[in-house]
Design an enzyme around this catalytic site. Sequence first.
Site, PDB file in Angstrom:
ATOM      1  CB  CYS A 187      64.955  72.277  15.619  1.00  0.00           C
ATOM      2  SG  CYS A 187      65.394  73.771  14.526  1.00  0.00           S
ATOM      3  CG  LEU A 204      48.802  65.070  17.081  1.00  0.00           C
ATOM      4  CD1 LEU A 204      49.923  66.517  17.178  1.00  0.00           C
ATOM      5  CD2 LEU A 204      47.554  64.889  17.316  1.00  0.00           C
ATOM      6  CB  VAL A 243      51.513  74.958  12.670  1.00  0.00           C
ATOM      7  CG1 VAL A 243      51.844  75.218  11.403  1.00  0.00           C
ATOM      8  CG2 VAL A 243      51.345  75.822  13.503  1.00  0.00           C
TER       9      VAL A 243
END
Length: 419
Positions: A115, A124, A163
Amino acid sequence: MDKFRVQGPTRLQGEVTISGAKNAALPILFSALLAEEPVEIQNVPKLKDIDTTMKLLSQLGAKVERNGSVWIDAGPVDVFCAPYDLVKTMRASIWALGPLVARFGQGQVSLPGGCAIGARPVDLHISGLEQLGAEIKLEEGYVKASVNGRLKGAHIVMDKVSVGATVTIMSAATLAEGTTIIENAAREPEIVDTANFLNALGAKIKGQGTDRITIEGVQRLGGGVYRVLPDRIETGTFLVAAAISGGKILCRNAQPDTLDAVLAKLRDAGADIETGEDWISLDMHGNRPKAVNVRTAPHPGFPTDMQAQFTLLNLVAEGTGVITETIFENRFMHIPELIRMGAHAEIESNTAICHGVKQLSGAQVMATDLRASASLVLAGCIAEGTTIVDRIYHIDRGYERIEDKLQALGANIQRVKGE
């Protein structure tokens, strides 16, 4: 490209069975690369990103089958590169990197797609693997990771809650030498589910669901059977569908304790909600919802993936509601489309001020990303006249058979096959 044609307005009511969570199934499928024996994964939704992941695991040499459950035997994996042609459509492919370098000492993944929501860099993931002792190179559009021997446990403090990076570090650390502590870890239910899956295969992970996860490295992971948790965002989307249409719904195969923030806001909007162990019911008693203020935040706060649906709720509610998006920039792309349908809203940087109107009108609109596109389909269900939603491949990436489930609730929706 396929489109949806939606005829409204309809009051949505009935029962819906919630699918397994895509955002748990994907990291679980990639984490299966760590296992030396076959695993059976149940309740995996049938979605484009899942198919792509299964194809990717096959290309790496795993044996992958689907008959009800997804079966993966990563024993024979002998290819350590996830190629561009599969990765380009799906950002989640970066999750192959940690397991590959942890188990085989090497892995490379093409830089990912997915997306188009704001900045979602892979840095990260990279810094986490480097702290576990991996050497990382960026060459010719590929992230290449390698290590001599095993990764080493480390104390990792995440710069920001992520996440994706929490999954990468946690999965890689399961086979590292020694103990890894992740501070400022993401707390999402899908992280907990991935950790529980790894523990079912013999990993030693504690603290999942808190901001401090401890992983004691083990030599190897075996096989096992695991059931993916229900999709809280799909659940929330159908609850909103009933709420904005004055309807009534029962969601089966749901997990209410993953939706506290969403259920609280629906109650504020006037919904009558009851929950059981694996079901949620909502009844609006024919009433229009009341506007609510929403501020997205990492779990257990209000999920950004429910923001578009609540923006729509506010746009047809009584009163004015303010939506503040703190997670992703560029995540109000559904609002100009809803304005074409007669909605009243102003956007000021990361805030949307929504003035409720009694009725939207059907229009031709375009899906821009996964959750935004779901809100356009729901808008079509309650708008007067015909709505055509274009570019619905976005929806197919995250919702299993959304038109069938909406039809069962009384929606007049058809998929129109594209050229």
